[in-house]
Design an enzyme around this catalytic site. Structure first.
Site, short mmCIF file in Angstrom:
data_model
loop_
_atom_site.label_atom_id
_atom_site.label_comp_id
_atom_site.label_asym_id
_atom_site.label_seq_id
_atom_site.Cartn_x
_atom_site.Cartn_y
_atom_site.Cartn_z
N CYS A 1 23.86 32.54 73.52
CA CYS A 1 24.59 32.17 74.89
C CYS A 1 24.29 32.96 76.03
O CYS A 1 24.34 32.45 77.21
CB CYS A 1 26.22 32.14 74.50
SG CYS A 1 26.43 31.44 72.77
N CYS B 1 27.62 36.43 71.29
CA CYS B 1 26.43 35.38 70.76
C CYS B 1 25.38 35.67 71.77
O CYS B 1 25.21 35.53 73.23
CB CYS B 1 26.68 33.93 71.09
SG CYS B 1 25.36 32.94 70.94
#
Length: 322
Positions: A78, A75
């Site tokens: 993230c 991600c």
């Protein structure tokens, strides 16, 4: 004098020996103490600033105050907040909180408990009550959210959506099942070399078999819990008897109605012999008339019925009585 000199020397030497032995013990114990302190410091230093959480230790977040992040290695968003999240973990002592993270690729069950559908997802938890964080993802915003207790203004997740509820436990099982199915599909197609359509057929057949087994189990449970009501033979016979009695009563009522509709002539029962005589005379006259008309072929009139005869006799009796 020699006998008196020896005890005096021993008395002088004994306390010094005790002092020397105590000093030796302290010297030997000092390295062990330093080693223990170093081991404790090493354990404190080895404890991560951000604690990884999973299905085995997720109950830790049910006590105390926590900031929890759900992330995945692939991600990009993230990765952008990873540094700020690590700094938040280092300041956990100052804030009086615990900081944790969950890798959804390794812990699908825990992500299912919180029904995580977007990444990264951040939750604040205090004594088992969780609230979803919707603010900016900067270190200063995390600090103010905890210090100023902004989480109190956020609606908590309660009821059946709570991570510890039975419904969300079932959701965690579904998430784990989905990951297992994906892993089995990869194993069948990549390791065993089965075509993709073959893997789909295997899963479809397995779904049908499991559905049939579950349906059979549910039917058996339903029969055990709510057995069907069976009517005994005695009850059936009683029902038939009641129906027959009702039909007989209806027939009797119909017969009574028919008898009421037919008018009775006065003196009918009393003068029964006269009625019979009149009936014979009337029949004889009819026979004579029929014989007189026998010359005409094919033109014989039909003999009157008994009901017509009775009606004519009744009329004649009524005229005589009048």
């Amino acid at each position: 004098m020699g006998c008196c000199t020896v005890p005096s020397a021993w008395l002088w030497l004994r306390p010094r020996l005790w002092s020397l032995g105590l000093a030796l013990v302290l010297v030997l114990a000092q390295p062990a103490r330093c080693t223990a302190e170093q081991g404790g410091a090493a354990r404190v230093a080895a404890q991560p600033a951000v604690e990884p959480l999973g299905d085995t230790n997720w109950t830790l977040i049910l006590s105390g105050e926590w900031m929890l992040q759900f992330h995945a290695p692939w991600c990009p968003a993230c990765k952008q907040i990873q540094v700020d999240w690590e700094d938040l973990g280092k300041a956990r002592g100052e804030l009086g909180i615990h900081v944790g993270k969950v890798d959804v690729t390794r812990e699908p069950g825990l992500s299912g408990r919180f029904f995580v559908t977007t990444l990264p997802t951040i939750y604040h938890g205090k004594e088992g009550v969780f609230r979803k964080y919707h603010g900016a993802r900067m270190l200063e915003d995390f600090h103010s959210f905890v210090k100023e207790k902004k989480w109190e203004a956020v609606e908590s997740i309660s009821g059946w959506k709570s991570p510890s509820s039975i419904v969300m436990s079932g959701m965690a099982g579904l998430f784990r099942l989905s990951v297992w199915i994906r892993q089995m599909h990869s194993y069948l197609t990549e390791t065993m070399g089965i075509p993709v359509w073959g893997s789909y057929i295997i899963f479809a057949l397995a779904t049908l078999v499991v559905g049939l087994i579950l349906g059979l189990i549910l039917v058996l449970i339903a029969d055990c819990v709510c057995p069907p009501k069976r009517q005994e033979s005695s009850d059936v016979s009683e029902v038939f008897e009641i129906e027959n009695e009702a039909e007989e009563e209806e027939d009797e009522e119909e017969e009574a109605d028919v008898e009421k509709k037919v008018p009775e002539a006065p003196g009918w029962e009393a003068d029964g012999s006269e009625v019979e005589d009149e009936t014979e005379v009337f029949n004889d006259s009819l026979v004579e008339g029929d014989l007189g008309n026998s010359e005409h072929e094919g033109e014989l009139e039909p003999q009157p019925s008994s009901s017509e005869t009775d009606g004519a006799v009744r009329k004649r009796i009524l005229k005589e009585d009048s």
